[in-house]
Enzyme design. Structure first.
Site, PDB file in Angstrom:
ATOM      1  N   GLU A   1     -39.600 -18.351  -2.342  1.00 15.38           N
ATOM      2  CA  GLU A   1     -39.651 -17.289  -3.361  1.00 15.38           C
ATOM      3  C   GLU A   1     -41.044 -17.045  -3.938  1.00 15.38           C
ATOM      4  O   GLU A   1     -41.230 -17.007  -5.157  1.00 15.38           O
ATOM      5  CB  GLU A   1     -38.663 -17.621  -4.493  1.00 15.38           C
ATOM      6  CG  GLU A   1     -37.248 -17.783  -3.979  1.00 15.38           C
ATOM      7  CD  GLU A   1     -36.247 -18.209  -5.052  1.00 15.38           C
ATOM      8  OE1 GLU A   1     -36.645 -18.401  -6.214  1.00 15.38           O
ATOM      9  OE2 GLU A   1     -35.063 -18.360  -4.720  1.00 15.38           O
TER      10      GLU A   1
ATOM     11  N   ASN B   1     -38.868 -18.957   2.804  1.00 22.48           N
ATOM     12  CA  ASN B   1     -37.528 -18.585   2.373  1.00 22.48           C
ATOM     13  C   ASN B   1     -37.599 -17.706   1.123  1.00 22.48           C
ATOM     14  O   ASN B   1     -38.360 -18.001   0.195  1.00 22.48           O
ATOM     15  CB  ASN B   1     -36.762 -19.886   2.048  1.00 22.48           C
ATOM     16  CG  ASN B   1     -35.287 -19.687   1.809  1.00 22.48           C
ATOM     17  OD1 ASN B   1     -34.594 -19.099   2.642  1.00 22.48           O
ATOM     18  ND2 ASN B   1     -34.781 -20.176   0.685  1.00 22.48           N
TER      19      ASN B   1
ATOM     20  N   HIS C   1     -28.291 -13.315  -1.037  1.00 20.04           N
ATOM     21  CA  HIS C   1     -27.355 -13.309  -2.174  1.00 20.04           C
ATOM     22  C   HIS C   1     -27.028 -11.845  -2.458  1.00 20.04           C
ATOM     23  O   HIS C   1     -27.814 -11.137  -3.090  1.00 20.04           O
ATOM     24  CB  HIS C   1     -28.005 -13.937  -3.410  1.00 20.04           C
ATOM     25  CG  HIS C   1     -28.297 -15.396  -3.252  1.00 20.04           C
ATOM     26  ND1 HIS C   1     -27.300 -16.346  -3.181  1.00 20.04           N
ATOM     27  CD2 HIS C   1     -29.468 -16.079  -3.175  1.00 20.04           C
ATOM     28  CE1 HIS C   1     -27.847 -17.548  -3.053  1.00 20.04           C
ATOM     29  NE2 HIS C   1     -29.168 -17.410  -3.049  1.00 20.04           N
TER      30      HIS C   1
ATOM     31  N   GLU D   1     -28.690 -18.623   2.360  1.00 22.12           N
ATOM     32  CA  GLU D   1     -27.962 -18.887   1.111  1.00 22.12           C
ATOM     33  C   GLU D   1     -26.895 -17.821   0.886  1.00 22.12           C
ATOM     34  O   GLU D   1     -26.703 -17.311  -0.220  1.00 22.12           O
ATOM     35  CB  GLU D   1     -28.936 -18.919  -0.077  1.00 22.12           C
ATOM     36  CG  GLU D   1     -30.040 -19.942   0.076  1.00 22.12           C
ATOM     37  CD  GLU D   1     -30.992 -20.015  -1.120  1.00 22.12           C
ATOM     38  OE1 GLU D   1     -30.664 -19.494  -2.205  1.00 22.12           O
ATOM     39  OE2 GLU D   1     -32.072 -20.603  -0.952  1.00 22.12           O
TER      40      GLU D   1
ATOM     41  N   ASP E   1     -24.043 -15.497  -0.039  1.00 26.39           N
ATOM     42  CA  ASP E   1     -22.843 -15.285  -0.853  1.00 26.39           C
ATOM     43  C   ASP E   1     -22.785 -13.798  -1.176  1.00 26.39           C
ATOM     44  O   ASP E   1     -23.814 -13.124  -1.193  1.00 26.39           O
ATOM     45  CB  ASP E   1     -22.782 -16.168  -2.113  1.00 26.39           C
ATOM     46  CG  ASP E   1     -24.043 -16.170  -2.953  1.00 26.39           C
ATOM     47  OD1 ASP E   1     -24.833 -15.198  -2.876  1.00 26.39           O
ATOM     48  OD2 ASP E   1     -24.250 -17.138  -3.707  1.00 26.39           O
TER      49      ASP E   1
HETATM   50  O1  9MR Z   1     -27.429 -23.097  -6.567  1.00 25.24           O
HETATM   51  C1  9MR Z   1     -28.527 -23.618  -7.296  1.00 25.24           C
HETATM   52  C2  9MR Z   1     -28.099 -23.915  -8.711  1.00 25.24           C
HETATM   53  O2  9MR Z   1     -27.186 -25.006  -8.735  1.00 25.24           O
HETATM   54  C3  9MR Z   1     -29.305 -24.257  -9.565  1.00 25.24           C
HETATM   55  O3  9MR Z   1     -28.908 -24.377 -10.915  1.00 25.24           O
HETATM   56  C4  9MR Z   1     -30.354 -23.156  -9.424  1.00 25.24           C
HETATM   57  C5  9MR Z   1     -31.568 -23.490 -10.230  1.00 25.24           C
HETATM   58  O4  9MR Z   1     -32.649 -22.703  -9.937  1.00 25.24           O
HETATM   59  O5  9MR Z   1     -30.721 -23.017  -8.073  1.00 25.24           O
HETATM   60  C6  9MR Z   1     -29.642 -22.611  -7.285  1.00 25.24           C
HETATM   61  O6  9MR Z   1     -30.057 -22.409  -5.935  1.00 25.24           O
HETATM   62  C7  9MR Z   1     -31.043 -21.393  -5.751  1.00 25.24           C
HETATM   63  C8  9MR Z   1     -31.840 -21.796  -4.544  1.00 25.24           C
HETATM   64  O7  9MR Z   1     -32.379 -23.067  -4.705  1.00 25.24           O
HETATM   65  C9  9MR Z   1     -32.951 -20.785  -4.265  1.00 25.24           C
HETATM   66  N1  9MR Z   1     -32.447 -19.458  -4.187  1.00 25.24           N
HETATM   67  C10 9MR Z   1     -31.592 -19.025  -5.281  1.00 25.24           C
HETATM   68  C11 9MR Z   1     -30.452 -20.016  -5.449  1.00 25.24           C
HETATM   69  C12 9MR Z   1     -29.485 -19.517  -6.470  1.00 25.24           C
HETATM   70  O8  9MR Z   1     -30.086 -19.487  -7.734  1.00 25.24           O
END
Ligand code: 9MR
Length: 455
Positions: free
Chosen positions: A170, A212, A249, A278, A280
């Protein structure tokens, strides 16, 4: 007639039941054979097995804290052949204090996965978010060194256990600017991303190294184009990047668009693999899930799809019910759509070539027999299936020729010798036909069955 081996615990049956079994077995064999003819539908019954038959993986994000939930692990172990630790490999988890590394929760997931033949995606080595407080407050050359040390230490720790790393996550701005995200890492200098990739390559030369990001799905968006330009630049200058992860997402504000396939294929054309990392989708519409999977299967360099959690209740966006299983662990319509897409899928941009014509090998057997057959072949890899007869609790040893590497297996539990070229596959209750994908790495020699024994 099939010879019964010592250790064969199958119940003895009467003539009528035997006839039924023979007919069922013949039907299954016919279905299985059809499954491995290039371009025809296959008959996988789980996401992982069906994806593997197409030379892909189907993965999920996993939270270590949920591994004690039987409903969760039953679905995980049955359906998926790749896992991504959801939070356990992030910087705040692995280096909570500077120079003090903590791998317990990540190792729990890695061990769970690898002991069951699942591969692991590592997520993530360098990111502006989920930094521990000590890193958040750093800047300049001290931060640059700390970031590179983190990449080196974590990638070294898991060397050989992670098939692909999200090295950088990101790093681009949302919106129309196409600019890098203004973060403490970016302020250490524009070359921080390539520096992270070089450190990761040195630490784990065998892992695929990915960039990513999210909101990079729509080919017309500035952010997508900005990442594309960076990857093109990296490839032209020899920066070690192997793959691009598309988080995907999807929701009402950021919907799936039909040019997603163009995005995947355009990146792949730069000479990198692409992965849906990722996934969803708000409300889990079956048609959209199907489209995403079909788009991946349409791009030869799309290695696989990872959904961001198993049940809706496991999702970071639980209220959007965006996953393939409901909160009780039941399959949703989207699940059926994904499975059907995987089973119907072909790889039209990279049609399978004719498999080698050598006859199936039937090696000398101890108490069981294992027969290896060639199945689908792609430009860089091929599938093989092994049919075992004479035992239900079998152990089959298969060897591939270096520099070949097995990248995926299904319907068995594999372990490896230290060279990584000899696989011992044990039955796991999924029947008597197991399979695996071999990355050719330039060598197309057929894998060899060395032995079949009753466990
Ligand atoms: O799913 C993850 C969640 O449990 C955490 O609280 C969050 C914190 O930043 O991160 C989520 O996963 C993220 C991933 O690492 C990177 N892309 C976005 C995902 C959803 O927020």
């Amino acid at each position: 007639m099939t010879e019964r081996c010592q250790g064969d615990t199958r119940p003895r049956t009467g003539p009528r039941a035997r006839t039924a079994i023979v007919l069922a077995a013949a039907a299954l064999l016919a279905a299985t054979s059809a499954a491995f003819l290039p371009g025809t539908a296959s008959a996988g019954t789980t996401l992982g097995a069906s994806a593997a038959e197409k030379g892909r993986y189907f993965g999920t994000a996993v939270a270590a804290s949920r591994l004690s939930d039987g409903n969760y692990t039953t679905i995980l172990n049955r359906e998926f052949n790749s896992v991504t630790p959801e939070n356990e490999m992030k910087i705040d988890a692995t280096e909570p204090q500077q120079g003090r590394f903590s791998y317990g929760a990540a190792e729990q997931i890695v061990n769970h996965a690898r002991s069951r033949g699942m591969s692991v995606r590592g997520h993530t080595l360098a990111w502006h978010s989920q930094q521990p407080p000590w890193m958040e407050s750093m800047s300049g050359s001290a931060l640059r060194s700390a970031m590179l040390n983190h990449v080196t230490q974590v990638a070294t720790h898991f060397r050989g256990q992670v098939v692909a790393w999200d090295v950088v996550n990101e790093a681009f701005e949302d919106g129309t600017s196409g600019a890098r995200r203004n973060s403490n890492l970016q302020r250490t200098g524009n070359d921080w991303i390539e520096a992270a990739f070089r450190a990761a390559r040195t630490a784990d030369p065998g892992a695929k190294l990915c960039y990513n990001d999210y909101n990079t799905d729509n080919w017309t968006h500035a952010k997508t184009q900005a990442v594309y330009n960076m990857v093109r630049d990296f490839k032209s200058r020899g920066v070690p990047i192997d793959c691009v992860g598309f988080q995907s997402h999807f929701n009402n504000d950021s919907p799936y668009v039909s040019n997603y396939r163009t995005t995947l294929s355009s990146f792949a054309a730069l000479g990198v693999d692409v992965q849906v990392t990722e996934l969803d989708i708000q409300g889990a519409p079956a048609a959209t899930y199907r489209s995403v999977v079909e788009d991946c299967l349409a791009v030869a360099r799309c290695n696989g799809v990872t959904v961001w959690g198993i049940r809706d209740s496991d999702s970071w966006r639980a209220s959007q019910t965006p996953l393939l299983f409901n909160s009780s662990g039941q399959k949703k319509a989207a699940y059926d759509a994904v499975l059907a897409a995987l089973n119907n899928g072909t790889t039209p941009t990279d049609p399978p070539t004719t498999p080698p014509t050598t006859p199936p090998t039937t090696p000398p057997s101890g108490s069981c027999t294992a027969t290896l057959q060639d199945s689908t072949r792609w430009g860089d890899r091929f599938n093989s299936q092994v049919t075992v007869s004479g035992a239900t609790n079998w152990t089959v040893v298969v060897a591939v020729t270096p520099p070949q590497k097995v990248s995926n297996t299904w319907n068995g539990t594999p372990t490896w010798d230290s060279s990584g070229n000899v696989m011992t596959m044990r039955s796991n209750g999924s029947g008597n036909v197991f399979g695996f994908t071999t990355m050719a790495n330039g060598t197309w020699t057929r894998p060899v069955v060395r032995s079949c024994t009753v466990s």
